[in-house]
Structures are given as structure tokens and as C-alpha cells.
Motif scaffolding. Structure first.
Motif, mmCIF file in Angstrom:
data_model
loop_
_atom_site.group_PDB
_atom_site.id
_atom_site.type_symbol
_atom_site.label_atom_id
_atom_site.label_comp_id
_atom_site.label_asym_id
_atom_site.label_seq_id
_atom_site.Cartn_x
_atom_site.Cartn_y
_atom_site.Cartn_z
ATOM 1 N N ARG A 1 0.835 -1.215 0.000
ATOM 2 C CA ARG A 1 0.000 0.000 0.000
ATOM 3 C C ARG A 1 0.860 1.250 0.000
ATOM 4 O O ARG A 1 0.549 2.236 -0.673
ATOM 5 C CB ARG A 1 -0.940 0.015 1.207
ATOM 6 C CG ARG A 1 -2.170 -0.802 1.033
ATOM 7 C CD ARG A 1 -3.255 -0.551 2.073
ATOM 8 N NE ARG A 1 -2.805 -0.536 3.445
ATOM 9 C CZ ARG A 1 -2.732 0.551 4.212
ATOM 10 N NH1 ARG A 1 -3.075 1.727 3.725
ATOM 11 N NH2 ARG A 1 -2.328 0.471 5.461
ATOM 12 N N LYS A 2 1.947 1.213 0.760
ATOM 13 C CA LYS A 2 2.855 2.359 0.840
ATOM 14 C C LYS A 2 3.481 2.646 -0.529
ATOM 15 O O LYS A 2 3.554 3.797 -0.960
ATOM 16 C CB LYS A 2 3.937 2.057 1.883
ATOM 17 C CG LYS A 2 4.809 3.213 2.253
ATOM 18 C CD LYS A 2 5.730 2.798 3.391
ATOM 19 C CE LYS A 2 6.794 3.826 3.637
ATOM 20 N NZ LYS A 2 7.722 3.424 4.684
ATOM 21 N N ALA A 3 3.906 1.607 -1.238
ATOM 22 C CA ALA A 3 4.497 1.773 -2.574
ATOM 23 C C ALA A 3 3.464 2.310 -3.562
ATOM 24 O O ALA A 3 3.767 3.173 -4.392
ATOM 25 C CB ALA A 3 5.063 0.443 -3.069
ATOM 26 N N THR B 1 -6.890 7.890 -10.714
ATOM 27 C CA THR B 1 -8.169 7.218 -10.464
ATOM 28 C C THR B 1 -8.011 5.721 -10.256
ATOM 29 O O THR B 1 -8.556 5.161 -9.306
ATOM 30 C CB THR B 1 -9.140 7.472 -11.634
ATOM 31 O OG1 THR B 1 -9.265 8.870 -11.806
ATOM 32 C CG2 THR B 1 -10.490 6.861 -11.369
ATOM 33 N N VAL B 2 -7.293 5.043 -11.154
ATOM 34 C CA VAL B 2 -7.104 3.591 -11.031
ATOM 35 C C VAL B 2 -6.395 3.279 -9.723
ATOM 36 O O VAL B 2 -6.789 2.374 -8.985
ATOM 37 C CB VAL B 2 -6.300 3.038 -12.229
ATOM 38 C CG1 VAL B 2 -5.909 1.596 -12.001
ATOM 39 C CG2 VAL B 2 -7.095 3.180 -13.510
ATOM 40 N N ILE B 3 -5.371 4.044 -9.413
ATOM 41 C CA ILE B 3 -4.620 3.816 -8.177
ATOM 42 C C ILE B 3 -5.521 4.029 -6.970
ATOM 43 O O ILE B 3 -5.506 3.248 -6.020
ATOM 44 C CB ILE B 3 -3.378 4.736 -8.117
ATOM 45 C CG1 ILE B 3 -2.427 4.388 -9.267
ATOM 46 C CG2 ILE B 3 -2.679 4.609 -6.776
ATOM 47 C CD1 ILE B 3 -1.284 5.362 -9.444
ATOM 48 N N LEU C 1 -7.667 -2.048 -1.134
ATOM 49 C CA LEU C 1 -6.651 -2.509 -0.182
ATOM 50 C C LEU C 1 -6.944 -2.062 1.247
ATOM 51 O O LEU C 1 -6.439 -2.654 2.195
ATOM 52 C CB LEU C 1 -5.264 -2.029 -0.604
ATOM 53 C CG LEU C 1 -4.642 -2.738 -1.803
ATOM 54 C CD1 LEU C 1 -3.391 -2.003 -2.281
ATOM 55 C CD2 LEU C 1 -4.312 -4.186 -1.473
ATOM 56 N N LYS C 2 -7.759 -1.029 1.413
ATOM 57 C CA LYS C 2 -8.089 -0.539 2.750
ATOM 58 C C LYS C 2 -9.228 -1.314 3.406
ATOM 59 O O LYS C 2 -9.469 -1.169 4.598
ATOM 60 C CB LYS C 2 -8.446 0.947 2.686
ATOM 61 C CG LYS C 2 -7.261 1.828 2.388
ATOM 62 C CD LYS C 2 -7.666 3.275 2.277
ATOM 63 C CE LYS C 2 -6.478 4.132 1.874
ATOM 64 N NZ LYS C 2 -6.880 5.517 1.612
ATOM 65 N N GLY D 1 2.996 -5.238 -7.227
ATOM 66 C CA GLY D 1 4.025 -5.085 -6.207
ATOM 67 C C GLY D 1 5.188 -4.226 -6.690
ATOM 68 O O GLY D 1 5.901 -3.622 -5.894
ATOM 69 N N GLN D 2 5.364 -4.163 -8.014
ATOM 70 C CA GLN D 2 6.427 -3.354 -8.614
ATOM 71 C C GLN D 2 5.876 -2.337 -9.609
ATOM 72 O O GLN D 2 6.360 -1.221 -9.676
ATOM 73 C CB GLN D 2 7.437 -4.260 -9.355
ATOM 74 C CG GLN D 2 8.090 -5.297 -8.476
ATOM 75 C CD GLN D 2 8.919 -4.676 -7.371
ATOM 76 O OE1 GLN D 2 9.637 -3.721 -7.585
ATOM 77 N NE2 GLN D 2 8.803 -5.216 -6.175
#
Length: 192
Positions: A14-16, A108-110, A117-118, A149-150
Motif C-alpha cells: 500500500r505504501k508503494a 483514479t485507477v490507483i 486494499l483498505k 508489487g512493482q
């Protein structure tokens, strides 16, 4: 009430993704609307082709189309997807619908993925795929997006031509709009 603890690797994911969102927002402030390959690479975004009718590498990775044997033929009088939802009440309604205008990439997608994820129900999931329908006038397309993840992976179809009654295209779109998620969203999914 039971406390849900988020695993450290999921927190890092989530941080990335949040850092990626900040980078995209910074780019949006410069009014950059079209990104070339080097800009996408710098942002860690990979755009790949996708086909709703294909098998193999072009097939959707995280969604399966609805297979209705009695799916009606589209006509000019039939509000296709809207009427199908009334005519087929057995189809589960699990997808949220958001109007996001023309800002398909942007943040938007992010933001949608981060929102998923929350949710506590997904605390053990490492991949939160989203299926987006860009209904841009008479040439819509479908985008399957997920963060691996990347990179933010955006798998998109070619635009469909709906400038005439394209019955096969309407049926394909309806089957995917009413689709079901599938696949591995655990930590293993990031390692494959």
C-alpha cells in the motif's frame, strides 16, 4: 469486535502504491495528458494489450465473463445492459460502479485499488484487480488493472466500434460488465 492486523508486506505494498499515486498527481499538475513509453516506465506503469475474446496471454487475468446461454440479442429498443440487469435478477451485483469521466489512468485507477486494499475483508489479499469500462462515446474499451508489487499493470482492449448496432460487441461488453472475479490474489500471485 475482532481486531484485524494488516501483514507488514501488505502495508509495504500500500505504501508503494501510495507513493506512485503522489508521482502521478505531480505529473497531472503539469497538465501532461499523454504519456510516452519513457514516462510510463519512469512511473512504473506497464500498458499491455488485452482481448475479451482471446485465450492465452491476451485473455483477462483476474476476471471471467458471464456465460449466459439465453443472453438476448441487442436491438435499438433494448437498453442492453440496464435491461439485462432487470431480466436476469440471478446475476450477482457485487461490483461498485463509479463514474470517472475521461481520467482512466491518472490517479483514479490507483485510488480505486488503494480503496480496495483498505477494506478489512481483503486484508490477506496482495493483488486487488479492477475492471474498468471506458465508455468513450462510440468507441469504448475495457481495462483490467492491478498493482503487481512493482508496477501498475494496465491491460486494455482495442476500442470497439459501436457507431452501428454491433450485436457481437454489445454482447461481449455485457458479458464482461456482468463478469466474476477469479484467480489468486494472495502473496503467491505476486511471485508468479
Amino acid at each position: 469486535m475482532k481486531t484485524v492486523t494488516e501483514p507488514r508486506d501488505r502495508y509495504n505494498l500500500r505504501k508503494a502504491l501510495t507513493a506512485m499515486e503522489w508521482n502521478v498527481k505531480a505529473l497531472e499538475k503539469t497538465n501532461t495528458l499523454i504519456l510516452n513509453q519513457s514516462a510510463l516506465k519512469r512511473l512504473r506503469v506497464r500498458a499491455l494489450p488485452r482481448s475479451l475474446d482471446a485465450d492465452g496471454s491476451l485473455a483477462p487475468k483476474n476476471f471471467s465473463s458471464l456465460a449466459l446461454k439465453d443472453i438476448p440479442e441487442p436491438t435499438e429498443e433494448y437498453s442492453y445492459v440496464g435491461d439485462m440487469m432487470v431480466d436476469f435478477p440471478e446475476i450477482p451485483r457485487m461490483w461498485p460502479s463509479h463514474r470517472i469521466g475521461d481520467d482512466i489512468f491518472g490517479s483514479t485507477v490507483i485510488r480505486i485499488i488503494l480503496g480496495q486494499l483498505k477494506l478489512k475483508v481483503f486484508v490477506n489479499d496482495m493483488v486487488e484487480p479492477v475492471l474498468l469500462f471506458s465508455l468513450s462515446r462510440l468507441h469504448p474499451h475495457v481495462i483490467e488493472a492491478y498493482f503487481d508489487g512493482q508496477e501498475l499493470v494496465l491491460r486494455h482492449t482495442k476500442p470497439y466500434d459501436f457507431s452501428f448496432l454491433n450485436a457481437a460487441g454489445f454482447k461481449t461488453f455485457a458479458q464482461w460488465l456482468l463478469s466474476d472475479p477469479f484467480g489468486d490474489t494472495s502473496k503467491r500471485a505476486l511471485q508468479t
